[in-house]
Structures are given as structure tokens and as C-alpha cells.
Design a protein around this motif. Structure first.
Motif, PDB file in Angstrom:
ATOM      1  N   THR A 108       0.906  -1.040  -0.146  1.00  0.00           N
ATOM      2  CA  THR A 108       0.016  -0.036   0.011  1.00  0.00           C
ATOM      3  C   THR A 108       0.909   1.210  -0.176  1.00  0.00           C
ATOM      4  O   THR A 108       0.694   2.074  -0.728  1.00  0.00           O
ATOM      5  CB  THR A 108      -1.034   0.030   1.238  1.00  0.00           C
ATOM      6  OG1 THR A 108      -1.657  -1.187   1.360  1.00  0.00           O
ATOM      7  CG2 THR A 108      -1.995   1.200   1.282  1.00  0.00           C
TER       8      THR A 108
ATOM      9  N   LYS B 243      -0.159   0.645  -4.325  1.00  0.00           N
ATOM     10  CA  LYS B 243      -1.190  -0.384  -4.709  1.00  0.00           C
ATOM     11  C   LYS B 243      -2.050  -0.856  -3.947  1.00  0.00           C
ATOM     12  O   LYS B 243      -1.968  -0.981  -2.838  1.00  0.00           O
ATOM     13  CB  LYS B 243      -0.176  -1.656  -5.559  1.00  0.00           C
ATOM     14  CG  LYS B 243       0.800  -0.904  -6.662  1.00  0.00           C
ATOM     15  CD  LYS B 243       1.128  -2.087  -7.521  1.00  0.00           C
ATOM     16  CE  LYS B 243       2.081  -1.672  -8.710  1.00  0.00           C
ATOM     17  NZ  LYS B 243       2.697  -2.495  -9.540  1.00  0.00           N
ATOM     18  N   THR B 244      -3.091  -1.471  -4.556  1.00  0.00           N
ATOM     19  CA  THR B 244      -4.466  -1.899  -3.824  1.00  0.00           C
ATOM     20  C   THR B 244      -4.520  -3.296  -4.292  1.00  0.00           C
ATOM     21  O   THR B 244      -4.579  -3.754  -5.512  1.00  0.00           O
ATOM     22  CB  THR B 244      -5.776  -1.442  -3.823  1.00  0.00           C
ATOM     23  OG1 THR B 244      -5.373   0.262  -3.576  1.00  0.00           O
ATOM     24  CG2 THR B 244      -6.616  -1.790  -3.225  1.00  0.00           C
TER      25      THR B 244
ATOM     26  N   GLN C 143      -5.885 -10.644  -3.017  1.00  0.00           N
ATOM     27  CA  GLN C 143      -5.974 -10.729  -1.273  1.00  0.00           C
ATOM     28  C   GLN C 143      -6.269 -12.477  -0.895  1.00  0.00           C
ATOM     29  O   GLN C 143      -5.684 -12.683   0.184  1.00  0.00           O
ATOM     30  CB  GLN C 143      -7.256 -10.012  -1.035  1.00  0.00           C
ATOM     31  CG  GLN C 143      -7.431  -9.905   0.733  1.00  0.00           C
ATOM     32  CD  GLN C 143      -6.040  -9.208   1.306  1.00  0.00           C
ATOM     33  OE1 GLN C 143      -5.993  -8.026   0.726  1.00  0.00           O
ATOM     34  NE2 GLN C 143      -5.709  -9.726   2.121  1.00  0.00           N
TER      35      GLN C 143
END
Length: 323
Positions: free
Chosen positions: A148, A153-154, A160
Motif C-alpha cells: 500500500t 497499490k491496492t 487478497q
């Protein structure tokens, strides 16, 4: 009055003789170390500001390691309330500054023998456990600080899921390994070359009871120095043989032991990337940025070798691609 003046006042009372003070080193934490020059010898003064640091674990663990025959600084005087310690001086020669291809086998041999002594002296009631919660807190530094903050970035829902699954697999493997005393930072910057009872061992205040391969992974997959794979494998085999002979609960099968060593390294390197990013973005310490590429190389190489870790390897590779 600033911390240094407070420290100097305390030293004047404790030493009762003239001295001079020079900076010895700063830590990745709030601790600072000074060299105290006396007419006949030098000592080390530790300044650990109480709101952020607690000296008691250092004093307690120094006692445990000393009793196990490890060459750690002796505590000469302490003021826990102010956060000051006066310690014996193990010198200036870190492993990092002295290691070369000619002496590496001998120096690492000494480091492994000291590690075995420390592991044999394990008292499971004396230290906190390196449990699932602590392992997960460390792993979480990677998405929070490296992904992050550092990469900006996400993670997608799919990424995830890969991350969560990888973390769960790593923690499961690590908790199933035999549990012993773990220094937690057993590497070339915290080991000192000493003439007697080599190495001198520093920075042990975060010791826990955890996986038997942890300190070995710190030592041989060191963020600050790189060795050829065949040297590394040879040193790990030598440790494993000595540990088995000493009666430590290492896996009887070297292949299985080496896998544990590699998976432990993966957990550690995921955490280290998060820590180095945090040191830069939160604490303004940019000295660790240059060490990130080596850590990432270790991480990707290990993930490449194990089919269960390849989805995480692909995640790493996609994160590393420029936008």
C-alpha cells in the motif's frame, strides 16, 4: 535536559571517574548506543527511552544467554526507570564488516555452534511464544507498508485471497516445527567477531520461543550479504548434522528440514520488506531501501521452488511490474 545530558549525568554517578562519550551505533528502533571511553577500557551505554522502549527484556535475556555460555554483553549497571544500561563492550568488528570467502566457513561455523548452545538451553516458560498472532502481525506489515505505502497499490479480491492462503500455509508450517529459543535477528550486523568465545551476540531483546529454523534463516538468508547457493546449502547441512548430534529436535530428513528452513525464510522476508518500507515511509530511514532487492530475490527464489508458493510468486511478480 535532553536524553544525552541525562545519560551523561547518570554515567558520572555510576562510573565515578572521568570518561568521554562517542556514538557507537543507532538501532532500527528508538535505542541508541554510545561507547564510553575510560582510561583502561571501553564500555557501552544503551539509551532506550522508556515511553518507546523497555530495558527489562534485554537484561532478562542477557542473563539467560550468559548462563547458556553465549558471549553477550554483561550488564554492569542499570537504571530501568530512565532507560539506561551500562554494558561490557564486544568491540567494533561486526560479522558484516569482516566476512569474506576465506573466513566465512569458520565464522559461520562459530555462529552455528553458538546458535545450537542457545537452542539447547531453551526454557519454554522464560520467553513469550512466537505464536500465530505474532506471525500474522508480522506478515501483515507486507500489505500495509510494502504494497500500500511503498508500491502505492491496492490488492484485488483475487490477490487478497492468494495472500491470505499463503499466509495461512506459512503459519501452519512454522507452528508445526520444533519450538526453541529464537533470537529473532541473528545475522551479520548483530554478530561480532571476538577473540574469545566467538561470536559476540547483540540485539537479542525480542527473543521468543519459536521455530527451530528461524535464526538459521536469518543467518544464511541475510538481508545484508549474499552467498552462493552451494555454500549456503553446505553450511545449513553442517548446522543440521551438528544439531542432530547435539540432540536438538531437527527433522531426521534433511530435505524436509531444508523445506522448513526455506518456508521460514519466506515468512521472514515478507515481514522484512514490510519493515524496511515502514522504516523509510514512517521513520524517514532510507538506508534500508538498498537492501530490498536482495530480500525480494530470496523471496522469489524460494517461492519458485515450492508448488504451493507459486501463486504468491505470481502475485509478487505482478506487483513488481511498473504500472
Amino acid at each position: 535536559m535532553d536524553r544525552t545530558q541525562q545519560l551523561e549525568q547518570w554515567l558520572a554517578q555510576v562510573l565515578d571517574q572521568p570518561y568521554t562519550l562517542t556514538t557507537a551505533s543507532a538501532d532500527a528502533s528508538f535505542r541508541r548506543y554510545f561507547r564510553v571511553h575510560l582510561p583502561q577500557k571501553t564500555l557501552i551505554a544503551m539509551d532506550a527511552p522508556p515511553p518507546q522502549e523497555d530495558c527489562r527484556p534485554f537484561v532478562n535475556i542477557a542473563g539467560l544467554l550468559l548462563a547458556a555460555g553465549i558471549n553477550v554483553p554483561q550488564v554492569i549497571a542499570q537504571d530501568i526507570t530512565q532507560g539506561f544500561l551500562l554494558l561490557s563492550d564486544l568491540g567494533n568488528d561486526t560479522y558484516l564488516s569482516k566476512l569474506n570467502p576465506q573466513n566465512a566457513k569458520a565464522l559461520y561455523g562459530d555462529a552455528c555452534q553458538a546458535l545450537i548452545k542457545m537452542q539447547l538451553a531453551t526454557d519454554k516458560d522464560a520467553l513469550p511464544p512466537y505464536d500465530a498472532a505474532l506471525l500474522m502481525r508480522e506478515l501483515q506489515l507486507f500489505p500495509d507498508w510494502y504494497v500500500t505505502k511503498h508500491l502505492g497499490k491496492t490488492l484485488s479480491a483475487e490477490q487478497q485471497t492468494v495472500l491470505d492462503k499463503t499466509f495461512a500455509q506459512l503459519i501452519d508450517n512454522i507452528l508445526q516445527q520444533p519450538q526453541v529459543t529464537v533470537h529473532r535477528d541473528y545475522h551479520s550486523r548483530n554478530l561480532m567477531v571476538t577473540t574469545e568465545n566467538n561470536p559476540g551476540v547483540l540485539d537479542f531483546q525480542d527473543a521468543v520461543i519459536g521455530a527451530i529454523t528461524y535464526d538459521l534463516a536469518s543467518l544464511f538468508k541475510d538481508a545484508y550479504i549474499r552467498w552462493d547457493e552451494e555454500d549456503l546449502m553446505d553450511w545449513v547441512v553442517r548446522y543440521w548434522q551438528s544439531a542432530k548430534k547435539a540432540g536438538l529436535p531437527v527433522n531426521e530428513d534433511f530435505g524436509a528440514f531444508y523445506k522448513d528452513f526455506e518456508w521460514m525464510g519466506v515468512q521472514r522476508h515478507i515481514k522484512v520488506l514490510g519493515i524496511f518500507a515502514r522504516l523509510y515511509h514512517r521513520d524517514g530511514k532510507d538506508g534500508y531501501l538498498k537492501d530490498m532487492p536482495l530480500v525480494m530475490q530470496y523471496l522469489q527464489a524460494a517461492c519458485e521452488r515450492y508448488v504451493e508458493l507459486r501463486p504468491f510468486l505470481r502475485l509478487l511478480q505482478s506487483l513488481e511490474k511498473a504500472d
